[in-house]
Design an enzyme around this catalytic site. Structure first.
Site, PDB file in Angstrom:
ATOM      1  CG  HIS A  62      -1.784  -1.179   1.365  1.00  0.00           C
ATOM      2  ND1 HIS A  62      -3.102  -1.196   0.935  1.00  0.00           N
ATOM      3  CD2 HIS A  62      -1.552  -2.423   1.876  1.00  0.00           C
ATOM      4  CE1 HIS A  62      -3.637  -2.373   1.169  1.00  0.00           C
ATOM      5  NE2 HIS A  62      -2.713  -3.140   1.745  1.00  0.00           N
ATOM      6  NE  ARG A  64      -1.021   3.705   3.528  1.00  0.00           N
ATOM      7  CZ  ARG A  64      -1.880   2.844   4.058  1.00  0.00           C
ATOM      8  NH1 ARG A  64      -2.964   2.498   3.383  1.00  0.00           N
ATOM      9  NH2 ARG A  64      -1.666   2.317   5.250  1.00  0.00           N
ATOM     10  CG  ASN A  94      -6.653  -0.101   0.249  1.00  0.00           C
ATOM     11  OD1 ASN A  94      -5.728  -0.478  -0.455  1.00  0.00           O
ATOM     12  ND2 ASN A  94      -6.625  -0.179   1.570  1.00  0.00           N
ATOM     13  CG  HIS A 236      -3.207 -10.455   4.867  1.00  0.00           C
ATOM     14  ND1 HIS A 236      -4.506 -10.894   4.882  1.00  0.00           N
ATOM     15  CD2 HIS A 236      -3.241  -9.179   4.386  1.00  0.00           C
ATOM     16  CE1 HIS A 236      -5.288  -9.941   4.434  1.00  0.00           C
ATOM     17  NE2 HIS A 236      -4.559  -8.907   4.114  1.00  0.00           N
ATOM     18  CG  ASP A 309      -0.822  -6.004   4.145  1.00  0.00           C
ATOM     19  OD1 ASP A 309      -1.141  -5.160   3.286  1.00  0.00           O
ATOM     20  OD2 ASP A 309      -1.566  -6.330   5.092  1.00  0.00           O
TER      21      ASP A 309
END
Length: 444
Positions: A62, A64, A94, A236, A309
């Site tokens: 991620h 961002r 996301n 995960h 992750d």
């Protein structure tokens, strides 16, 4: 690109370990063999005593961007990644706006071009109402389809059974799932508030984000994948019970695969008292028995892929009370050292590590010419000294958030050199500012 010759290394590839030299020319592996003579203009690196491996392909980060760049961005986190031996990453959807259609996917590819020190790819996100975008996704440009089957922000939670059926039936790409049962989590949170008010102790995190929530959701995903013959990759894994759902053996024989992440291999619930919300993540870090079960599952070939992750947040935000403290850890900078550390204490072999951090990821996502040490393949390499030390506190934290959950720790391995698409990205503790990664290509 650098014409490069790595001499005297121990190569780890295709479940084999052997001493050889490796030459890089025009971005690709040109030659693998014994006693290769250096040519004029080549950069020569002595790999004596080191393992030379394909770089880690991290299928779950991620970074961002767009919309959350106060926490991280592609440029900063990809530089942290190459310092940790990662040569390619696949970023999650996301963000703001979320990556849930072709236009958002192309926009992220455009943002990454010329800015990332590692090679890059992006997953398309699933929602309750974007099945048409999933059906039309360009499989040569998207890595996979990510479903949040657990609590998430905004539109990214897929909790409609009809939508899930449609995604598993029609997705042309591998499906990646975050498996937690939202109603169970919400009921557990209500119980915690009733007992503690808003001042919930951090040790309640694996009680709220419970093992039962993970198990129920993973079973549901596997049932959907079985009925629709979908390629499913469950991210995960955190419980011993979930591991019992998966088959052992080579990944080539599997339609449903399992992944473990480095923090679930390293930390247990015993670390909450020391680290607090710094190790708050979803799904939650659970018991020492679960950690040991995951490590064994790597050795037993139940776990097929290893990832990070990586999900950074500002350090100040982590100091908030339980319900306000965000979930996620910065992890890429210490990815390969932490995994080779597990090899050094005998949890699994170096050959298994390379299979699960590189070979299997490339195969699972149909990545073209990466993930192996093969002549003609892109030169994505990591040279690791297994007798070296990575003293975390002695080095700057490269992630934009400026902190690491590994503070105070020393790993029994050190990344000496990282090569990305034939370019020196990291060498002897220094980043190469001129290294620019390539967009991953998929053979679909």
């Amino acid at each position: 690109m650098t014409d490069l010759l790595i001499k005297n290394a121990t190569l780890v590839n295709d479940n084999d370990t052997f001493e050889a030299d490796l030459r890089v020319r025009a971005g690709r592996i040109d030659q693998i063999g014994a006693d290769i003579a250096a040519m004029a203009g080549e950069t020569v690196i002595d790999g004596a005593g080191c393992w030379l491996m394909p770089g880690m392909i991290d299928d779950q980060v991620h970074f961002r961007e767009p919309g959350l760049t106060d926490k991280a961005d592609m440029a900063s986190e990809s530089r942290a990644a190459v310092a940790g031996g990662i040569t390619s990453f696949m970023d999650m959807p996301n963000v703001k706006p979320p990556t849930i259609d072709h236009e958002a996917l192309v926009a992220k590819l455009d943002m990454a071009r010329g800015r990332c020190a590692a090679n890059y790819g992006f997953h398309l996100g699933a929602t309750n109402d974007n099945i048409e975008a999933i059906k039309r996704v360009d499989g040569t440009r998207a890595a996979g389809v990510k479903i949040f089957m657990g609590a998430s922000t905004g539109k990214m939670l897929v909790d409609d059974d009809a939508a899930l059926e449609a995604i598993f039936e029609h997705s042309p790409l591998p499906i990646l799932t975050h498996c937690e049962d939202t109603p169970m989590i919400e009921a557990n949170a209500d119980k915690a508030r009733a007992a503690y008010g808003e001042d919930v102790p951090i040790r309640q995190h694996p009680v709220i984000r419970s093992r039962e929530a993970c198990i129920a959701s993973s079973k549901k995903a596997m049932d959907l994948a079985t009925r629709h013959a979908a390629r499913l990759h469950i991210l995960h894994i955190t419980t011993a019970e979930e591991l019992a759902l998966f088959a052992a053996g080579p990944m080539a024989d599997k339609n449903i695969t399992a992944e473990a992440c480095i923090h679930h291999l390293f930390f247990s619930e015993d670390d909450y008292d020391r680290l607090g919300a710094l190790i708050k993540c979803n799904p939650a870090i659970k018991t020492e028995a679960d950690r040991q079960a995951i490590l064994k599952a790597v050795a037993d070939d139940v776990i097929d892929v290893l990832a990070t992750d990586h999900a950074p947040h500002a350090r100040a935000d982590k100091d908030n009370p339980y319900f306000s403290a965000p979930a996620g850890l910065p992890l890429v900078q210490h990815a390969v050292p932490s995994l080779v550390d597990q090899v050094s204490v005998g949890y699994f072999t170096i050959e298994q590590l390379v299979t699960k951090m590189a070979h299997n990821v490339a195969d699972r996502f149909d990545i073209v010419d990466r993930g192996y040490l093969r002549e003609g393949y892109w030169a994505d390499l990591v040279l690791v000294d297994p007798r070296g030390r990575t003293v975390v506190d002695d080095e700057p934290v490269l992630a934009k958030c400026g902190w690491t959950p590994f503070a105070g720790h020393s790993f029994n391995a050190r990344v000496k050199t990282t090569v990305v698409s034939g370019q020196l990205a990291y060498h002897d503790g220094k980043l190469s500012q001129g290294c620019i990664g390539e967009a991953l290509a998929y053979d679909r």
